[in-house]
Design a protein around this motif. Sequence first.
Motif, PDB file in Angstrom:
ATOM      1  N   UNK A   1       4.549  10.841  -3.439  1.00 20.36           N
ATOM      2  CA  UNK A   1       5.982  10.790  -3.759  1.00 20.36           C
ATOM      3  C   UNK A   1       6.322   9.500  -4.500  1.00 20.36           C
ATOM      4  N   UNK A   2       5.775   8.393  -4.010  1.00 21.69           N
ATOM      5  CA  UNK A   2       6.004   7.102  -4.666  1.00 21.69           C
ATOM      6  C   UNK A   2       5.450   7.135  -6.083  1.00 21.69           C
ATOM      7  N   UNK A   3       4.277   7.744  -6.248  1.00 16.86           N
ATOM      8  CA  UNK A   3       3.673   7.845  -7.579  1.00 16.86           C
ATOM      9  C   UNK A   3       4.595   8.586  -8.542  1.00 16.86           C
ATOM     10  N   UNK A   4       5.226   9.648  -8.060  1.00 18.72           N
ATOM     11  CA  UNK A   4       6.139  10.417  -8.913  1.00 18.72           C
ATOM     12  C   UNK A   4       7.341   9.577  -9.323  1.00 18.72           C
ATOM     13  N   UNK A   5       7.887   8.811  -8.374  1.00 23.12           N
ATOM     14  CA  UNK A   5       9.038   7.951  -8.676  1.00 23.12           C
ATOM     15  C   UNK A   5       8.634   6.858  -9.664  1.00 23.12           C
ATOM     16  N   UNK A   6       7.445   6.274  -9.468  1.00 21.30           N
ATOM     17  CA  UNK A   6       6.950   5.251 -10.390  1.00 21.30           C
ATOM     18  C   UNK A   6       6.778   5.820 -11.795  1.00 21.30           C
ATOM     19  N   UNK A   7       6.211   7.014 -11.870  1.00 20.68           N
ATOM     20  CA  UNK A   7       6.024   7.648 -13.174  1.00 20.68           C
ATOM     21  C   UNK A   7       7.364   7.852 -13.872  1.00 20.68           C
TER      22      UNK A   7
ATOM     23  N   UNK B   1       0.817  -1.228   0.000  1.00 18.90           N
ATOM     24  CA  UNK B   1       0.000   0.000   0.000  1.00 18.90           C
ATOM     25  C   UNK B   1       0.847   1.274   0.000  1.00 18.90           C
ATOM     26  N   UNK B   2       2.096   1.170  -0.495  1.00 20.30           N
ATOM     27  CA  UNK B   2       2.938   2.360  -0.618  1.00 20.30           C
ATOM     28  C   UNK B   2       2.563   3.185  -1.850  1.00 20.30           C
ATOM     29  N   UNK B   3       1.882   2.540  -2.813  1.00 17.98           N
ATOM     30  CA  UNK B   3       1.630   3.215  -4.085  1.00 17.98           C
ATOM     31  C   UNK B   3       0.628   4.356  -3.967  1.00 17.98           C
ATOM     32  N   UNK B   4      -0.042   4.480  -2.821  1.00 22.39           N
ATOM     33  CA  UNK B   4      -1.004   5.575  -2.637  1.00 22.39           C
ATOM     34  C   UNK B   4      -0.304   6.875  -2.239  1.00 22.39           C
ATOM     35  N   UNK B   5       0.992   6.803  -1.994  1.00 24.13           N
ATOM     36  CA  UNK B   5       1.766   7.989  -1.621  1.00 24.13           C
ATOM     37  C   UNK B   5       2.134   8.774  -2.875  1.00 24.13           C
TER      38      UNK B   5
END
Length: 704
Positions: A367-373, A361-365
Amino acid sequence: MKRVHFILHRTYCTATSVNSSFQISRLSKTGQINEARKIFDSLRFKAIGTWNSIVSGYFANGMAREARLMFDEMPERNIVSWNGLVSGYIKNRMIEEARNAFEMMPERNVVSWTAMVKGYVQEGMVAEAESLFWRMPEKNEVSWTVMFSGFIDDGRVDDARRLYDMMPVKDVVASTNMIGGLCKEGRVDEARRIFDEMRDRNVITWTTMITGYGQNHRVDVARKLFEVMPEKTEVSWTSMLLGYTLSGRIEDAEQFFEAMPIKPVIACNAMIVGFGEQGEMDKARRVFDQMKERDNATWRGMIKAYERKGFELESLDLFGEMQRHGVRPSFPSLISILSVCGTLASLEYGRQVHAHLVRCHFDVDVYVASVLMTMYVKCGELEKAKLVFDRFPSKDVIMWNSIISGYASHGLGKEALKVFNEMPSSGTMPNKVTIIAILTACSYAGKVEEGLEIFQSMESRFCVTPMVEHYSCTVDMLGRAGRIDEAMKLIESMSVKPDATVWGSLLGACKTHSRLDIAEVAAKKLFEIEPENAGPYVLLSSINASRAKWGDVAELRKNMRTKNVNKFPGCSWIEIDKKVHSFTRGGIRNHPEEAMISMMLEKIDGLLREAGYSPDCSNVLHDVDEEEKVDNLRCHSERLAVAYGLLKLPEGVPIRVIKNLRVCRDCHAAIKLISKVTEREIILRDANRFHHFKNGECSCRDYW
């Protein structure tokens, strides 16, 4: 006689009850609360101590409701029972229930008051703790220490110091806590005065003082204190070592580390981080390999060190090893690996890390979304990056910047402008990074007028003052469009001093459009700003080579040798079955599949000839015969990586290649044809942007 029997029976029952209380406590501490309850239920005589033990046992296992039910069933209660109830609620972070129980107590002692004060401090309710503290009818050393420790945790060090000075008796715990609090605030000399005034000091006091000096970069004083310590523990040694690493004195840390009688995990981790920050990766890895035990911080530190210092392949290999050892990666490790996956375009590992983030459930953050993108963009999976972007209803400016930069790197100027224009209506205003991203998008897509309008209005529309990076993007935009003279005029009118990126953008444009006159001006400026940078020499040489001015090429090469300027070697990567393979120009001699790659290159050459391919030798920087020039071109690193991809990847799977430099014109033309004759999709990411090759065409439309 009956009286004697009664006394003996009562003594036996009491002894049994005491023994049972001990068993109940022991079982409760190990999580065996059901076994503890069975013993409790089996007792015919239950002393008050036994009841207290089972209530505490339930609290110790997080079963506050069951604990309260047992408390309410007690036939009698004493102050220990009530204190256990209050303390139990506090341990379970149930501060309101603890306060209610405290208020219901028929009598209270110093333990009751102190427990309640500690509960408030634990919950960060320092004002409530302070109010209760001053209401206490009596206070002991523990009460005082709990309260001023609460002040320290709350950052109220002056209040803590005043309370400390008021203490009638200062024990070693109180003084040690005060020393630690002062050191955290940088008040090391004040802490040292308390240390020197202490009659009794334990090893924790000494270690706290040494740690304080280390945290404030006074490691020489810390070392002197360390040398006179009457007793040194593993923690003392480690604290001194951390002082050296924190201050960046890695050589002293290394000597100290070698002298340590025991090397705990935390000390080894500190050395790995310290060596990593200094770029001494071999030493960091040696420490890592010699460790008998490793914790998550060990793996995280080694992976992060590799990632920060550009050892992406090693970082990825270590991540794989970590998984094989069954170590669950921590959040920072996952973020580091995502960054590496983006750098190496390692999509398979990137997807795996993404899945792990979703499970946790880290993907709701955001910051994490930006790194994933960023990872998906760098892997050429722009659609996946857009999916991550779209699923967030409230996006921050970093996410907007990431998607605009993604479109820019893929040459999708129209899409980038659409997103850029949507930003203000979403409540997020563009910042300086956004403007750089959109100007880059306009530059790569040839949308010069749109880009100029944004550049000229950025201050009035978005309150962003043009910086050198914005000028650089605009110069690049004009230069790519062949408007070299306009680019030069813009540089001359700049409100800030042009740097290497500005002149580099102009020089690159001069190479594309064969403007030797202005190229020489730009190169001269670059030689002054960055005399050790090989880029300007190579670009100017390329322009001269395209005009067959071999004397000038030779002179530039001579200057490079004289000034010890080395050209950065071209290198390309491709991921096959979660393993990243790297290639340099002509670099397949030591590859285990050299023969197969050579055969594939021959096959490609034949297909290209049949398709009418004619090598573009204008940029080969050597005055050699045509055959040697052609051979030079066919061995460029990106061509080798593409050949390996054709050899190893099944049909239908895109071939993803990364190159650290800008792809040359001949390779660009060749790979376009390769995509057509092999009917394969080839995605190439060079130092500037993406090229999606399919059916003999490139996404850049030859505007790059």
